[in-house]
Design an enzyme around this catalytic site. Structure first.
Site, PDB file in Angstrom:
ATOM      1  CD  GLU A  46      11.005   9.261  -3.424  1.00  0.00           C
ATOM      2  OE1 GLU A  46      10.219   8.363  -3.039  1.00  0.00           O
ATOM      3  OE2 GLU A  46      10.691  10.459  -3.436  1.00  0.00           O
ATOM      4  CE1 TYR A 129       6.255   6.125  -4.777  1.00  0.00           C
ATOM      5  CE2 TYR A 129       8.298   5.462  -3.726  1.00  0.00           C
ATOM      6  CZ  TYR A 129       7.275   6.374  -3.884  1.00  0.00           C
ATOM      7  OH  TYR A 129       7.285   7.537  -3.159  1.00  0.00           O
ATOM      8  CG  ASP A 147       2.927   6.786  -1.900  1.00  0.00           C
ATOM      9  OD1 ASP A 147       1.801   7.214  -2.306  1.00  0.00           O
ATOM     10  OD2 ASP A 147       3.645   7.463  -1.144  1.00  0.00           O
TER      11      ASP A 147
END
Length: 373
Positions: A46, A129, A147
């Site tokens: 990520e 996020y 996103d």
């Protein structure tokens, strides 16, 4: 106009969830981070995927985990080893923060990634996020991720007028994503939303005929797909003229290391800086090297010109071959510079802008006598 979450009937949400998850099961890409449930490896993916395309990340992800297979290995590494493994992927603050996060996980969490939102967001570089992605994918917690891909899907699906590139609009997309989330399979649903945006609901060429949600998509039904997502107009990106010098002293060249924090922090580079208005690039190279390092050089040739884009600006960089004349290098600390051979360049992490002229440098050195100082 934007739609409040109350306007979406429960049956519509359920239909979207089922169709999207079925499509994802049948069409998802075989990506390396989807073959693991290790929270550390999911965190690494990520972090790497922020502002970077999947195809670019895959080889870096595999190389990085080959070098640092566990959070303990990463925590024990030196900052230079981490930057070298990250070299070329860009946005180096991600690497520095990931390294610091690994050390915090080892010192404060017994080597285990924290499983609650407040604790995981205390880790360097972990914002809402990444926290939502890791908690949903690795731990099955009902956290919706938002996103660029998710915003694009939501904006078309519900004709949302909030600009996708404006900070104030993020809360609208977050609320919509949270309402749409399939809470029994949050990790799969989040990945399905992102996958749909990456493969089908693309920015300029959406493939609506292949989209599992086209029957529910308000932009598609009204023929307004081209009008979404809405974006705020931004000012043009400034371009800076930069001059750098490959300074020779004997058979070695001078490299300098940037400060640990800030743009390209901790990386090595050839000295130089911005060219002033109405200043010749050669003169700027000599001036900047003197101001930066305290040594006097002369330019003996031009090696290359490269163009490179950063997030908020671009550079046109002239690269010169220089001869060391006099002076002692004065930088912050004895480890802030090195005199190295060209063969040793590969041992140090350099920014991508420098990599762009390495081939020209090697070719120049092969055919031109070096100006030994």
């Amino acid at each position: 106009m934007d739609n409040s979450v109350e306007e979406i009937p429960r049956q519509d949400i359920s239909r979207i969830q089922k169709k999207l998850l079925k499509w994802y099961e049948e069409n998802k890409r075989d990506l390396p981070w989807r073959q693991t449930s290790d929270p550390y490896r999911i965190l690494v993916s990520e972090v790497m995927l922020q502002q970077t395309q999947v195809k670019t990340v895959i080889p870096y992800y595999q190389k990085f985990l080959g070098r640092f297979p566990s959070v303990g290995h990463l925590a024990a590494a030196t900052s230079q080893d981490v930057l070298k493994a990250w070299e070329g992927l860009g946005y180096y603050a991600r690497a520095r923060n990931l390294h610091r996060a690994a050390r915090m996980i080892m010192s404060d969490h017994g080597g285990c990634l924290p499983e609650n939102d407040k604790s995981i967001q205390r880790l360097p570089g972990v914002g809402p996020y990444i926290a939502a992605a890791v908690l949903s994918i690795a731990f099955g917690q009902a956290r919706a991720v938002v996103d660029g891909n998710v915003k694009r899907v939501l904006s078309r699906l519900f004709c949302m007028d909030s600009p996708v590139n404006a900070t104030f609009g993020h809360k609208h997309f977050q609320a919509m994503a949270s309402t749409l989330l399939e809470e029994s399979r949050p990790g799969d649903f989040n990945q399905a939303m992102m996958e749909l945006g990456a493969l089908i609901c693309k920015p300029d060429t959406p493939e609506c005929s292949r989209c599992p949600l086209c029957g529910s998509c308000r932009a598609h039904r009204t023929g307004m797909v081209g009008g979404y997502p809405v974006r705020e107009k931004r000012r043009g990106v400034p371009v800076h003229h930069v001059a750098v010098g490959v300074v020779w002293r004997g058979d070695r060249v001078l490299i300098t290391r940037r400060k640990a924090e800030g743009l390209l922090g901790g990386l090595w580079e050839f000295p130089g800086g911005k060219v002033n208005d109405r200043e010749a690039a050669e003169a700027a190279c000599i001036r900047e090297i003197k101001e930066e390092t305290n040594i006097v050089v002369e330019v003996t040739g031009r090696i290359s010109r490269v163009k490179h884009a950063y997030t908020h600006f671009k550079i046109d960089m002239d690269v010169f071959c220089c001869r060391y004349l006099s002076g002692k290098v004065r930088l912050a600390g004895p480890t802030a510079h090195r005199w190295i051979t060209l063969e040793e360049i590969e041992n140090y992490p350099f920014p991508k802008a420098n990599h762009k002229f390495f081939k020209a440098l090697y070719e120049y050195a092969a055919i031109s006598p070096m100006p030994h100082g």
